[in-house]
Design a protein around this motif. Structure first.
Motif, PDB file in Angstrom:
ATOM      1  N   UNK A 236      15.429  29.283 -33.138  1.00  0.00           N
ATOM      2  CA  UNK A 236      16.030  29.279 -34.476  1.00  0.00           C
ATOM      3  C   UNK A 236      17.049  30.403 -34.578  1.00  0.00           C
ATOM      4  N   UNK A 237      16.726  31.491 -33.929  1.00  0.00           N
ATOM      5  CA  UNK A 237      17.584  32.657 -34.049  1.00  0.00           C
ATOM      6  C   UNK A 237      17.439  33.553 -32.827  1.00  0.00           C
ATOM      7  N   UNK A 238      18.561  34.025 -32.316  1.00  0.00           N
ATOM      8  CA  UNK A 238      18.503  35.018 -31.251  1.00  0.00           C
ATOM      9  C   UNK A 238      19.091  36.314 -31.801  1.00  0.00           C
ATOM     10  N   UNK A 239      18.234  37.268 -32.029  1.00  0.00           N
ATOM     11  CA  UNK A 239      18.687  38.532 -32.591  1.00  0.00           C
ATOM     12  C   UNK A 239      18.721  39.614 -31.523  1.00  0.00           C
ATOM     13  N   UNK A 240      19.051  40.805 -31.961  1.00  0.00           N
ATOM     14  CA  UNK A 240      19.090  41.924 -31.029  1.00  0.00           C
ATOM     15  C   UNK A 240      17.685  42.254 -30.541  1.00  0.00           C
ATOM     16  N   UNK A 241      16.765  42.255 -31.483  1.00  0.00           N
ATOM     17  CA  UNK A 241      15.425  42.711 -31.147  1.00  0.00           C
ATOM     18  C   UNK A 241      14.404  41.606 -30.916  1.00  0.00           C
ATOM     19  N   UNK A 242      14.719  40.432 -31.439  1.00  0.00           N
ATOM     20  CA  UNK A 242      13.741  39.353 -31.318  1.00  0.00           C
ATOM     21  C   UNK A 242      14.423  37.995 -31.341  1.00  0.00           C
ATOM     22  N   UNK A 243      13.729  37.018 -30.768  1.00  0.00           N
ATOM     23  CA  UNK A 243      14.121  35.627 -30.930  1.00  0.00           C
ATOM     24  C   UNK A 243      13.062  34.942 -31.771  1.00  0.00           C
ATOM     25  N   UNK A 244      13.501  33.998 -32.599  1.00  0.00           N
ATOM     26  CA  UNK A 244      12.543  33.234 -33.396  1.00  0.00           C
ATOM     27  C   UNK A 244      12.628  31.775 -32.964  1.00  0.00           C
TER      28      UNK A 244
END
Ligand code: ATP
Ligand code: MN
Length: 274
Positions: free
Chosen positions: A55-63
């Motif tokens: 759903x989301x690839x962030x700096x600190x986490x992926x969802x």
């Protein structure tokens, strides 16, 4: 990542299939072996059936959307899909060092001293988010219900539809109404709703979000959902008020751009903390 929805029949088969898809998902996102083992375990425990699309690839986490398929074992057919969300904190990043300041000075995590040990540090972040979500839930705030935490993997309620589409971030919401005045009124009431949320967060949960913005709020049918509370701080943190002012500033700026005649910073601050 996975196409999803193709699960059939037998239990062993289901687990095997889930495993294969989880493999694919983890390989694509280069998750480490320990993280893979945790996902594997969650699949075996039937908390999820697989990791589906990210759903989301962030700096600190992926969802990830993580469906749990239900089966009619006798008929050998899939009867339904229930989505969950898996937030997987990355174990190999430096940006966590920055975030140390959010933890320092808080009773719950005082004396940790996790600098230089990413895995432990990341685990603390995931734990912090899990506990904060629990606090929000206990206070009856709209947010994902935390289901399970294992090291850097946080499994929570999926905020989205039955097809695995997450609710939009407030940032991406386009309100519909009968006319412009109606839409303006809806934005105004969302603003008021959010101020109430921040107040309850502060007064009931005794937390300040500390990264509040239109990116960390989801919207569905006139309800605002607070997410991403790993960096939220308690009242004992020395910078609580700074973070609160920053949160209120971000929120105010967003709603002003939406045409809302927002209250003065001072007024809002007093409303939240009074
Ligand atoms: P970023 O670095 O991009 O801000 P993050 O690490 O801060 O990501 P979150 O903000 O918690 O992670 O989540 C990232 C995105 O994943 C959210 O903007 C939202 O779209 C989606 N998301 C997070 N939690 C859920 C959930 N429980 N249900 C549905 N979608 C979710
Ligand atoms: Mn976020």
């Amino acid at each position: 990542i996975a196409d999803g929805g193709s699960g059939t029949g037998h239990k062993d088969n289901k687990t095997h299939q889930g495993r294969e898809k989880a493999d694919r998902a983890t390989r694509d996102q280069v998750l480490d072996q320990r993280t893979e083992a945790i996902i594997d375990h969650m699949v075996r425990k039937e908390l999820i059936s697989e990791l589906q699309g990210v759903i989301s690839t962030g700096k600190e986490a992926n969802v990830y959307a993580a469906p749990l398929y239900t089966y009619d074992d006798e008929a050998g057919t899939q009867t339904g899909t229930h989505y969950r969300a898996a937030k997987i904190y990355k174990t190999s990043i430096l940006s966590f060092v920055d975030r140390e300041r959010y933890i320092t000075g808080e009773h719950r995590f005082r004396g940790g001293g996790h600098k230089g040990n990413n895995r432990k540090m990341v685990k603390k972040w995931a734990e912090k988010e899990f506990r904060n979500l629990q606090r929000l839930n206990r206070a009856g705030l709209a947010c994902p219900y935390p289901i399970q935490l294992k090291a850097n993997v946080l499994l929570m309620e999926f905020l989205g539809d039955n097809e695995g589409h997450a609710y939009p971030r407030l940032r991406d919401v386009e309100l519909e109404g009968v006319d412009d005045a109606d839409i303006a009124q809806q934005w105004r009431s969302l603003y008021i709703q959010l101020l109430g949320l921040v107040q309850r967060l502060y007064q009931v949960c005794r937390l300040v979000h500390a990264d509040l913005s239109e990116y960390n709020i989801l919207y569905h049918e006139r309800v605002l959902y607070i997410i991403d509370v790993s960096q939220s701080v308690g009242h004992d943190h020395p910078q609580t008020f700074d973070f609160l002012r920053m949160d209120l500033h971000n929120v105010g700026a967003f709603f002003r751009r939406k045409g809302v005649d927002t209250l003065r910073d001072r007024t809002v601050f007093e409303f939240v903390t009074a």
